[in-house]
Design an enzyme around this catalytic site. Structure first.
Site, PDB file in Angstrom:
ATOM      1  CD  GLU A  49      -3.099  -0.788   2.248  1.00  0.00           C
ATOM      2  OE1 GLU A  49      -2.862   0.035   3.165  1.00  0.00           O
ATOM      3  OE2 GLU A  49      -4.120  -1.495   2.230  1.00  0.00           O
ATOM      4  CG  ASP A  60      -3.833   8.580   7.571  1.00  0.00           C
ATOM      5  OD1 ASP A  60      -3.850   7.348   7.725  1.00  0.00           O
ATOM      6  OD2 ASP A  60      -4.036   9.129   6.477  1.00  0.00           O
TER       7      ASP A  60
END
Length: 265
Positions: A49, A60
């Protein structure tokens, strides 16, 4: 079958679990990204990824936020990310690459142009954090038309309706977020994952990778016992933050090798 599908199917045939590490493109330096991707593969990664830097990565935590900030300060944008994948493909045609990021850079380029460019660069799948599955059936269909896998997130709070919708349009694999909150936060909730998995599997026919809270071989092995693959990101970024740049690839390969060994034991 796509490269992602065939990779995960081959692992399942052997009774092995997938290892899906995450790094942010351009962090800690643009010239290191491709070598870090190769180091992940050498360490045992099955799928990579690759994070697309974004100025407001709302899902995040601080670790990956810092990685995005460093990458953006290095001038890295979507076109650079695609170039990194193209360079990686020059010597690796086997390992699937999934771009993970947010809608804004894709829409800035234009969804059609992005899909064409991603396919040409050698991307295999795309996970857009802020594309609700209920609202992007056209995008998912356009991706599949080009042979790319649209990857979607599910979470502990996902409703049955959301899981069913993801099951209809997801391809490649589904990324189950094991914790409430942002990346890099909290502790592993193995019991919670175990309880949620049957509900997901009822509607989702593709493999399920689980991330958030995986920090070492023990937590990776625990999650692998109830999933098809493990996803690990923040811990790798921390490894890069604590390692001199000249040793970055070696450190990442060593860390991933440890995770791979734990999964295969």
């Amino acid at each position: 079958m796509s490269r992602i599908q065939s990779t995960l199917a081959a692992l399942a045939e052997k009774g092995r679990k997938g290892l899906i590490p995450f790094i942010t493109a351009g962090d800690p330096a643009p010239e290191l990204t491709v070598s870090l991707m190769h180091a992940l593969v050498a360490g045992g990664a099955d799928i990579i990824e690759l994070g697309v830097p974004f100025s407001d990565p709302m899902a995040d935590g601080p670790v990956i936020q810092r990685a995005s900030e460093r990458a953006l300060a290095n001038g890295v944008g979507m076109r650079h990310v695609l170039q990194f994948v193209k360079e990686f493909r020059a010597s690796n045609q086997a390992t699937p690459v999934v771009l993970m990021g947010y809608a804004n850079p894709i829409e800035h380029m234009g969804a059609g142009k992005f899909i064409d460019a991603a396919k040409q660069a050698g991307v295999d799948g795309v996970l857009v954090v802020d594309y609700p599955p209920e609202e992007c059936e056209d995008f998912a269909a356009a991706m599949k038309e080009k042979g790319l896998d649209p990857i979607f997130l599910l979470a502990p709070t996902s409703t049955a309706a959301r899981i069913e919708q993801v099951g209809k349009i997801a391809s490649g694999y589904v990324y189950y977020v094991s914790l409430k909150g942002v990346t890099g936060s909290g502790h592993l909730d193995l019991e919670g994952v175990s309880k949620k998995m049957p509900e997901i599997k009822k509607h989702v026919r593709v493999p399920v990778g689980v991330g958030f809270g995986i920090r070492d071989g023990a937590t990776a092995k625990a999650i692998a016992s109830v999933s098809d693959a493990v996803v690990i990101g923040s811990r790798i970024i921390q490894e890069l933050e604590n390692t001199p740049r000249e040793n970055a690839a070696q450190a990442v390969q060593a860390f991933i090798s440890g995770i791979r060994k734990a999964l295969d034991e």
